[in-house]
Design an enzyme around this catalytic site. Structure first.
Site, PDB file in Angstrom:
ATOM      1  N   LYS A 142      -7.941   2.819 -15.679  1.00  0.00           N
ATOM      2  CA  LYS A 142      -8.946   2.617 -14.046  1.00  0.00           C
ATOM      3  C   LYS A 142      -8.203   3.601 -13.290  1.00  0.00           C
ATOM      4  O   LYS A 142      -7.303   4.291 -13.532  1.00  0.00           O
ATOM      5  CB  LYS A 142      -7.212   1.424 -13.929  1.00  0.00           C
ATOM      6  CG  LYS A 142      -7.809   0.529 -12.525  1.00  0.00           C
ATOM      7  CD  LYS A 142      -6.441  -0.288 -12.401  1.00  0.00           C
ATOM      8  CE  LYS A 142      -6.433  -1.321 -11.124  1.00  0.00           C
ATOM      9  NZ  LYS A 142      -5.251  -2.170 -10.950  1.00  0.00           N
ATOM     10  N   HIS A 171      -7.439   3.780  -9.880  1.00  0.00           N
ATOM     11  CA  HIS A 171      -6.817   3.361  -8.608  1.00  0.00           C
ATOM     12  C   HIS A 171      -5.438   2.405  -9.016  1.00  0.00           C
ATOM     13  O   HIS A 171      -5.460   2.159  -9.780  1.00  0.00           O
ATOM     14  CB  HIS A 171      -7.249   2.362  -7.199  1.00  0.00           C
ATOM     15  CG  HIS A 171      -8.544   1.207  -8.876  1.00  0.00           C
ATOM     16  ND1 HIS A 171      -9.218   1.413  -9.664  1.00  0.00           N
ATOM     17  CD2 HIS A 171      -7.893  -0.349  -7.855  1.00  0.00           C
ATOM     18  CE1 HIS A 171      -9.593  -0.197  -9.566  1.00  0.00           C
ATOM     19  NE2 HIS A 171      -8.710  -0.515  -8.568  1.00  0.00           N
TER      20      HIS A 171
END
Length: 220
Positions: free
Chosen positions: A96, A98
């Site tokens: 991921k 973010h």
């Protein structure tokens, strides 16, 4: 408990008999698909079976870890059937870029934690190796057990392991995990139990096919 669990699996459609091509390319007379548990009652019962397995093993640990994806609900369900308070942990399958960017969600292991891993079926031990690599990047932990539903009792395609170039003989996938990493593996039932279950019901056609399959791909 073993026959009760196997009947439960078959009733749920998670244990099938027929002709199946596995990811390894092998032709198998049976197939385990824990994605077939579809209702809340089935999932609660599955968690109870795992809970009994964990309690009966007598292994003490601080964290129950479920590798994505199928291990995630298993960790949650099994943990609700355990008395001591433990951490429940799982991972993201994809990175991921973010938010917090964490690879491990839920309880994040810390140095000194004893961790038990829970999965459905282990065929080649790939997810265990990936999990151990992830732990190395997170904390200095000890993996004390692996819990699975069915031990297929068959060797991976390579069939052997080596330590500094020395052959260690023919081992099953679960035996390899124990020998290579020192992690004991506990299963609710095994392929041998499935054969016994079939024979107890007089379903000798598939029990014979399973015996032939294990004769070719299983370990003695």
């Amino acid at each position: 408990m073993k026959k009760e669990f196997l009947k439960f699996m078959q009733d749920c459609g998670a244990l099938l008999f027929g002709d199946f091509t596995l990811k390894s390319g092998r032709k198998s007379p049976y197939f385990v698909n824990t994605g077939e548990y579809k209702t809340n009652h089935q999932l609660l019962r599955l968690g109870e079976f795992y809970g009994v397995l964990i309690e009966d093993s007598g292994v003490e640990f601080d964290v129950l870890y479920g590798p994505a994806y199928k291990g995630i609900p298993l960790a949650v369900l099994a943990s609700t059937n355990l008395e001591p308070e433990i951490g429940v942990s799982f991972n993201r399958k994809e990175a991921k870029d973010h938010g917090d960017g964490k690879s491990i969600l839920g309880y994040v292991p810390k140095d000194g934690d004893r961790i038990a891993i829970i999965e459905d079926v282990t065929t080649a031990g790939t997810s265990i190796r990936e999990t151990l690599d992830l732990f190395k990047q997170t904390a200095d932990v000890e993996v004390v057990a692996l819990y699975i539903s069915i031990d297929r009792m068959e060797k991976p395609n390579n069939g052997t392991m080596s330590d500094e170039g020395k052959s260690t003989g023919i081992l099953s996938a679960t035996q390899q995990i124990t020998q290579e990493y020192g992690i004991p593996v506990y299963s609710i039932a095994t392929a041998a139990d499935i054969i016994g279950y079939l024979e107890s019901k007089g379903e000798n056609e598939y029990s014979a096919k399973m015996r032939e399959y294990l004769e070719q791909y299983g370990v003695k």
